[in-house]
Design an enzyme around this catalytic site. Sequence first.
Site, mmCIF file in Angstrom:
data_model
loop_
_atom_site.group_PDB
_atom_site.id
_atom_site.type_symbol
_atom_site.label_atom_id
_atom_site.label_comp_id
_atom_site.label_asym_id
_atom_site.label_seq_id
_atom_site.Cartn_x
_atom_site.Cartn_y
_atom_site.Cartn_z
ATOM 1 N N SER A 1 0.987 -1.291 0.071
ATOM 2 C CA SER A 1 -0.099 -0.110 0.086
ATOM 3 C C SER A 1 0.929 1.277 0.143
ATOM 4 O O SER A 1 1.545 1.407 -0.953
ATOM 5 C CB SER A 1 -0.872 -0.261 1.393
ATOM 6 N N ASP B 1 -0.986 1.322 -4.691
ATOM 7 C CA ASP B 1 -1.858 0.237 -5.149
ATOM 8 C C ASP B 1 -3.229 0.969 -5.541
ATOM 9 O O ASP B 1 -4.239 0.157 -5.604
ATOM 10 C CB ASP B 1 -1.855 -0.788 -4.427
#
Length: 576
Positions: A144, A305
């Site tokens: 992330s 992401d």
Amino acid sequence: MNARETWEFWLKDPYFDQETKAELRGIAEDEKEIEDRFYRDLEFGTGGLRGMIGAGTNRMNIYTVRKATQGLANFILKEQGGRTSVAIAYDSRNYSPEFADEAALCLAANGIRAYVFPSLRPTPMLSFALRELGCIAGIVVTASHNPREYNGYKVYWEDGAQITAPKDRQIIAEVNAVTDFSQVKTMGMEAAKQSGLYQIISKDIDDKYIEAIKSLVIHPEMLRGESGYLRIVYTPLHGTGRIPVRRILEELGFWQVYVVREQAAPDGNFPTVPYPNPEDKAAFSMALRLAREVDADLVLATDPDADRLGIYAKDTLTGEYVSFTGNMSGMLILEYILSQKKEMGTLPADGAVVTTIVSGKMSREITKEYQVELIETLTGFKYIGEQIRLFEQNRNHTFLFGYEESYGCLVGTHARDKDAVVAVMALCEAAAYYRKQGLTLCDQMRILYEKYGYFKEGLRTVTLKGKEGAAKIQSVMERIRGSVPEKIGEKCVLQFRDYREDVLKNFATGERTITGLPKSNVLYFELEDGAWCCIRPSGTEPKIKLYVGVKGSDEADAAGQLENLTKAVEELVCVS
């Protein structure tokens, strides 16, 4: 074995490759580094793996990825039996393609078909794809918004959401049961492809995903007239967002989109930012410079992401670009959706909005205004995704919107995780709509504050790395648990919730009840005057997080209250 003995085992065992062994020989004289890399196995938590890239049992590498995947495969075969399938996506981080292939080949060796995207994709596209392909599970290789040294591995189930109880615990048990790397299966790429157990996901999935998002536009006719006027600067921060974000904006008529050239290409080293996180103001420096050059209305950034969206908007009153928190952008989208659906007569009577306990509280006032139910979950978007599944199973609510304070939201049910691509679409539609009314997003935010109250939130994060840091975090939680304060700063505690012990204490009556949510190591204080605070260790990083929220009579009052309460919570935790 202790840490050094395990280090020596990795050096001697022929299972580990020479590149790994060379890296480990390089730390031979560094006992602290050996301890950190080998004092434990990298924990497979309720969402999967996340850790620093490198050799060792406490690192992200091909061996820890294979081991986790073997545990997942064992669970799938017990749960389903026979051949089934798993979808896999990965982001722009270092080793993400390699980790994705290692997971796929482990699944294939266990007789489970792996559908793998041909190149990097946003996390929400994995959530969408696994349902379209009829898979039992999904894997996303991503860390992330974490620093460049990290990577991770998240597991999704057939509903498209990250795993929740009881499956999370069952999968964790299977992963933990793989105690020896010799138990892990793998196979060659060519053999996997020839057997049909490794398959590339076709472009059709990309097209279906974009069409699903476009179907969520509330005022397509308005966009046809207004979208071309909005000037947008966008940066994908070297991540996965560039292609889908540009595509959705282009197909909706937003042609004045300026991408930050230096940050457009995927790059796991994130060379232009210290921290690829749209919550970090430093990540916007290049985008804001470009925004001033082109006189942009909006400045957008997605994380690697592309499940989180950060924004700045130009305030025409001052000429400056104003940062919006995840709570603020979430409220703009929420108000737009509910107000427009109500005006059009399409707001369902059983509509529901889902958020987390640490997110901003303005949503309570907005949902009350539109007579929509608000449901609060534990921290983590997987719990919002879980609610969508329960709504569908029980047929008791229509999902309208989900959001969390950490810059993540979801419009629609095409995905079951936060989705920055659909957030871009919704926010830009709202901006175009308000522009037609002669308003900027800054103007509209001021209107919301005047209408619902001056809500303001903050987050203080303390990083404590390594074995000692983890022990200190746990010690802090136990100390507060054992001596719950009646006041935090100048504010009295009205209710205290300990989610691990499933206890809610009312300080006025002394009554104790249950929290009604799953167990989690979280302490929550409801305070007087609409204030609150929450203390929780991060589930994915070596951090303890302090969340604070207030409601003021005006902007200055809210800012002062927030500053005072934040200091009081820091003193309570007493971690530096």
